[in-house]
Design an enzyme around this catalytic site. Structure first.
Site, PDB file in Angstrom:
ATOM      1  N   ARG A  48     -27.352  43.251 -21.343  1.00  0.00           N
ATOM      2  CA  ARG A  48     -26.582  42.990 -20.112  1.00  0.00           C
ATOM      3  C   ARG A  48     -25.473  44.033 -19.933  1.00  0.00           C
ATOM      4  O   ARG A  48     -25.200  44.468 -18.814  1.00  0.00           O
ATOM      5  CB  ARG A  48     -25.995  41.577 -20.129  1.00  0.00           C
ATOM      6  N   LYS A 144     -21.021  42.613 -14.927  1.00  0.00           N
ATOM      7  CA  LYS A 144     -19.852  42.104 -15.663  1.00  0.00           C
ATOM      8  C   LYS A 144     -18.857  43.260 -15.739  1.00  0.00           C
ATOM      9  O   LYS A 144     -18.774  43.980 -16.733  1.00  0.00           O
ATOM     10  CB  LYS A 144     -20.287  41.610 -17.047  1.00  0.00           C
ATOM     11  N   GLU A 177     -20.499  29.405  -9.463  1.00  0.00           N
ATOM     12  CA  GLU A 177     -20.242  29.294 -10.901  1.00  0.00           C
ATOM     13  C   GLU A 177     -18.761  28.991 -11.122  1.00  0.00           C
ATOM     14  O   GLU A 177     -17.995  28.895 -10.174  1.00  0.00           O
ATOM     15  CB  GLU A 177     -20.637  30.587 -11.627  1.00  0.00           C
TER      16      GLU A 177
HETATM   17  N1  PLP Z   1     -19.829  33.627 -15.301  1.00  0.00           N
HETATM   18  C1  PLP Z   1     -18.810  34.480 -15.492  1.00  0.00           C
HETATM   19  C2  PLP Z   1     -18.056  34.965 -14.303  1.00  0.00           C
HETATM   20  C3  PLP Z   1     -18.476  34.908 -16.779  1.00  0.00           C
HETATM   21  O1  PLP Z   1     -17.469  35.776 -16.968  1.00  0.00           O
HETATM   22  C4  PLP Z   1     -19.202  34.408 -17.879  1.00  0.00           C
HETATM   23  C5  PLP Z   1     -18.879  34.848 -19.239  1.00  0.00           C
HETATM   24  O2  PLP Z   1     -19.341  35.846 -19.674  1.00  0.00           O
HETATM   25  C6  PLP Z   1     -20.258  33.516 -17.637  1.00  0.00           C
HETATM   26  C7  PLP Z   1     -20.545  33.144 -16.335  1.00  0.00           C
HETATM   27  C8  PLP Z   1     -21.077  32.968 -18.752  1.00  0.00           C
HETATM   28  O3  PLP Z   1     -21.938  33.966 -19.250  1.00  0.00           O
HETATM   29  P1  PLP Z   1     -22.378  33.957 -20.776  1.00  0.00           P
HETATM   30  O4  PLP Z   1     -23.024  32.642 -21.020  1.00  0.00           O
HETATM   31  O5  PLP Z   1     -23.352  35.072 -20.867  1.00  0.00           O
HETATM   32  O6  PLP Z   1     -21.169  34.147 -21.572  1.00  0.00           O
END
Ligand code: PLP
Length: 281
Positions: A48, A144, A177
């Site tokens: 990712r 990200k 989210e």
């Molecule tokens: N959504 C956002 C905006 C995030 O910053 C994160 C954290 O990384 C997540 C969702 C959850 O993603 P993950 O399960 O890969 O940590």
């Protein structure tokens, strides 16, 4: 910490004010957990990170294998077993203009810290916030990036309204989210989660879907409206830091019984099992 190929004390200055990650949020990052000395879903996080970089046309300047090794070595150098690890890649040092062509090589840093839960309580109150997660002409939430101002604005709004977590809607009014986690709602024994067009493709989200399916709990990936949130039997959020946490109150409405529900409780158990029995050493 790891800084461009070397390990240095974490209090040693390593970035210039001309770093474009610092100046403009021009860069990408990951948040990764280690449990009992094993890094959970290392390859998925590195994939990712590289996808986020590709999407903003940023050359990380090292291979995925070298990145994995640097992450593992950062953990070893810090003598950590249960940790949160943060690889950060910025565009590099440029001038005060925003042009990425004027930046040199990317800067790569990795920091690791003993992990404490980010939430004071695991039964969260959430607020749906006015700021939207995305719009068709804005940066994809799948990247990200180092620019988390939208998420920070969401958190500020949630804090101001007495919530511990924010729930973003997208520009169509669908649930997107949390500020740093993905969302699942449960109604009549079926688990619903939004498609990842309007949220980060969470690695914990994917794990949760796998675990739910393994436990024969039906999961549907579909658009969710606010009505579905308010009338849910249970809600939980997932994230690397949050793992799985119940949301028991949204915008003044008590969700279900107001306590961690049975599906969320099962998820917590399953996460504990999978995070302590799998991973890369
Ligand atoms: N959504 C956002 C905006 C995030 O910053 C994160 C954290 O990384 C997540 C969702 C959850 O993603 P993950 O399960 O890969 O940590």
């Amino acid at each position: 910490m790891y800084a461009n190929g070397k390990f240095v004390p974490e209090n040693q200055p390593v970035i210039s004010v001309f770093d474009h990650g610092f100046l403009y949020g021009d860069g990408v990052f990951e948040g990764i957990r280690a449990y009992k000395g094993r890094v959970f879903k290392l390859r998925e996080h590195v994939d990712r990170l590289f996808d986020s970089a590709k999407a903003i046309d940023l050359d990380i300047g090292m291979s995925k294998e070298d990145m994995e090794e640097a992450i593992l070595e950062t953990l070893r150098q810090n003598n950590l077993k249960d940790a949160y690890i943060r690889p950060i890649v910025s565009r590099g040092n440029g001038d005060l203009g925003l042009d990425p062509l004027k930046c040199g090589k990317s800067n790569v840093f990795i920091v690791a810290k003993t992990m404490d839960s980010l939430y004071d309580v695991m039964e969260l109150k959430a607020i749906t916030v006015g700021i939207r997660r995305n719009a068709p002409d804005m940066l994809s939430p799948n990247i990200k990036s180092l620019n988390y101002l939208n998420n920070i604005m969401a958190k500020i709004e949630a804090n101001a309204k007495g919530g511990q977590e924010a729930i973003f809607l997208d520009s169509n009014g669908y649930v997107a989210e949390g500020s740093g986690d993905n969302i699942f709602i449960i109604k009549n024994g079926i688990v619903y989660t939004p498609p990842t067009i309007n949220n980060l493709k969470g690695i914990t989200r994917a794990t949760a879907i796998e675990l739910l399916e393994k436990n024969k709990i039906p999961v549907r990936v579909e658009n969710i409206g606010l009505f579905d949130v308010y009338t849910a039997d249970e809600i939980f959020v997932t994230g690397t830091a949050a793992e799985a946490a119940a949301v028991v109150w949204v915008d003044g409405r008590t969700i279900g019984t107001g306590k961690t529900g049975p599906v969320t409780a099962l998820m917590l158990k399953e996460f504990e099992r999978i995070t302590t029995t799998t991973g890369t050493e």
